[in-house]
Motif scaffolding. Sequence first.
Motif, PDB file in Angstrom:
ATOM      1  N   LYS A   1      12.716 -17.539  -5.615  1.00 57.36           N
ATOM      2  CA  LYS A   1      13.793 -18.411  -5.503  1.00 57.36           C
ATOM      3  C   LYS A   1      15.021 -18.019  -6.224  1.00 57.36           C
ATOM      4  O   LYS A   1      16.037 -18.644  -6.017  1.00 57.36           O
ATOM      5  CB  LYS A   1      13.356 -19.869  -5.877  1.00 57.36           C
ATOM      6  CG  LYS A   1      12.316 -20.619  -4.942  1.00 57.36           C
ATOM      7  CD  LYS A   1      11.894 -22.004  -5.591  1.00 57.36           C
ATOM      8  CE  LYS A   1      12.204 -23.214  -4.513  1.00 57.36           C
ATOM      9  NZ  LYS A   1      11.851 -24.319  -5.125  1.00 57.36           N
TER      10      LYS A   1
ATOM     11  N   HIS B   1      19.152 -30.037  -5.100  1.00 56.12           N
ATOM     12  CA  HIS B   1      17.809 -29.883  -5.160  1.00 56.12           C
ATOM     13  C   HIS B   1      16.925 -30.952  -5.775  1.00 56.12           C
ATOM     14  O   HIS B   1      16.207 -30.770  -6.798  1.00 56.12           O
ATOM     15  CB  HIS B   1      17.475 -28.672  -6.284  1.00 56.12           C
ATOM     16  CG  HIS B   1      18.380 -27.497  -5.808  1.00 56.12           C
ATOM     17  ND1 HIS B   1      18.140 -26.540  -4.531  1.00 56.12           N
ATOM     18  CD2 HIS B   1      19.522 -26.891  -6.215  1.00 56.12           C
ATOM     19  CE1 HIS B   1      19.081 -25.740  -4.626  1.00 56.12           C
ATOM     20  NE2 HIS B   1      19.849 -26.022  -5.570  1.00 56.12           N
TER      21      HIS B   1
ATOM     22  N   GLY C   1       8.194 -17.792  -1.811  1.00 55.67           N
ATOM     23  CA  GLY C   1       9.154 -18.241  -2.718  1.00 55.67           C
ATOM     24  C   GLY C   1       8.831 -18.432  -4.200  1.00 55.67           C
ATOM     25  O   GLY C   1       9.810 -18.389  -4.878  1.00 55.67           O
ATOM     26  N   GLU C   2       7.638 -18.701  -4.573  1.00 53.22           N
ATOM     27  CA  GLU C   2       7.374 -19.128  -6.002  1.00 53.22           C
ATOM     28  C   GLU C   2       6.132 -18.499  -6.634  1.00 53.22           C
ATOM     29  O   GLU C   2       5.726 -18.814  -7.647  1.00 53.22           O
ATOM     30  CB  GLU C   2       7.073 -20.569  -5.928  1.00 53.22           C
ATOM     31  CG  GLU C   2       8.295 -21.279  -5.469  1.00 53.22           C
ATOM     32  CD  GLU C   2       8.037 -22.685  -5.462  1.00 53.22           C
ATOM     33  OE1 GLU C   2       7.644 -23.171  -6.337  1.00 53.22           O
ATOM     34  OE2 GLU C   2       8.411 -23.370  -4.399  1.00 53.22           O
TER      35      GLU C   2
ATOM     36  N   ASP D   1      11.213 -29.132  -3.661  1.00 50.61           N
ATOM     37  CA  ASP D   1      11.706 -28.832  -2.203  1.00 50.61           C
ATOM     38  C   ASP D   1      10.602 -29.308  -1.249  1.00 50.61           C
ATOM     39  O   ASP D   1       9.836 -29.807  -1.636  1.00 50.61           O
ATOM     40  CB  ASP D   1      12.103 -27.412  -1.972  1.00 50.61           C
ATOM     41  CG  ASP D   1      11.125 -26.545  -2.142  1.00 50.61           C
ATOM     42  OD1 ASP D   1      11.399 -25.450  -1.857  1.00 50.61           O
ATOM     43  OD2 ASP D   1       9.823 -26.918  -2.429  1.00 50.61           O
TER      44      ASP D   1
ATOM     45  N   SER E   1      17.629 -23.949  -8.739  1.00 48.78           N
ATOM     46  CA  SER E   1      16.909 -24.758  -7.538  1.00 48.78           C
ATOM     47  C   SER E   1      15.590 -25.106  -8.201  1.00 48.78           C
ATOM     48  O   SER E   1      14.998 -25.849  -7.322  1.00 48.78           O
ATOM     49  CB  SER E   1      16.876 -23.715  -6.311  1.00 48.78           C
ATOM     50  OG  SER E   1      16.353 -22.559  -6.737  1.00 48.78           O
TER      51      SER E   1
END
Lengths: 324, 126
Positions: free
Chosen positions: A187, B71, A40-41, B41, B9
């Motif tokens: 994301k 978030h 995701g990052e 997260d 987010s």
Amino acid sequence: MPHQRFPKIKIISSAPQEIQFILSDTDTSVANALRRIMIGETPTLAIDLVEFHENSTVLNDEYMAHRLGMIPIRYQAPDSFKGGDCNVAFLPHRECVCYDRCPRCSVEFELDVDFDQVNPTRADDEVLAPLTVTSRDLKSNNEGVEPAHFLNQDEQDESQDEGIAIVKMGPGQRLKFKAIARMGISKEHAKWCPVAVATYRFWPVITINEEQCSTLTMEQKMEIVDCCSDRILEIDEVTGNLQAVENAHELATFTEDLKFTQNAMKKNPEDDDFVTVVQSTDRFLFSVESTGAMDADEIVLSALRVLKERLNYLAQEVDNLKDL
Amino acid sequence: MNAPERASSFLLDEDIGEVKVTYSADTKVSNAGTFRFNKEDHTVANILRMQLLRDPMVRFAGYIHPHPLVHFFDFKIQTNSSTVAPQEVLSSAIEDLSNETDHLITAFTDALDDWKKENEKGVMGL
């Protein structure tokens, strides 16, 4: 510092598109964090804006723009042949001080294909067939940045296309646009995801209870060997004992069948099992498969750097809290 | 119409003056406090939690991510004695994790070099 862990890494296999390694002496949370960051990052490049000059193909503008966004884009540092980390050479667009765009934060691709102009140059047997516009037709303004046309050399040899197909054109159709690629993370949109698969499995711990096994007949031992679909057990020819296969740890994925078969064989339900397979809580077998945008080992390193930056940032913020 | 901004987010909302971490000491429980981490997260929350649980000065450490569409997460830490503040144990945990990540980076690059050497040897051996 007091409670630091010292994890170990052992690489099992490494190729540009896939890497498998064992991470040990650390916690599941670290393994999961690494996996989540890889998915995701990790920053990559992907087409984010498309300025159409002419589009008379069968796909409309936004459909085409969506397809262009999903094309994996590869950055190669000037001195290397690997698909490298674009974070060292580019800035995210929103952090860049330029007015609209600049070579520091974006890469421009141009494409201009006109069926009627290309058709006369094609081989005679292809003239009536549709013309496939592929990722090869995208011309970049930055030497080190190009779409990843194929995953690896094998795929390139086997494929009949010359790259990722964007659209197929017929007579009278023309496609001309300028596409701007920017750096981002998954994301924000899945097009920026550098991995196809990034997973980890727990390392199995296989223990064979010799005492219990000596009470088994050869047929029962064969039954235990056969019931496991991963074939992690075998019978030693010399001693006739049950033992694990050489690479049993990498093969074992599903071992529930062993439990059921053994329960049926045991004289009393509360006896110990003959063979137990338990998941280790601090050893993980990672498997990372790239989309072609970055080499698999670069993805892992980039993810680790992202984690480090994130922790440093948090450390600073928590320090600020102390002063308040 | 209702879709949130794509980057909401993970980017702090500067219009409302969002800060990354805020802290409020717990009024009813001694030596305890709640941190709110904005735009983070499970990735960060879980490793912090597991690291804090290894610290003998920590009596309680837990986090809650209230809903997938918001978030932030709330992290509650209680220490054993009033001499050690929750912020201190948190700082120390983050530092340990940061050192562990450094160690991982060197371990990975070394493992890669070892693997390349081994495989070059194999090719030469053939």
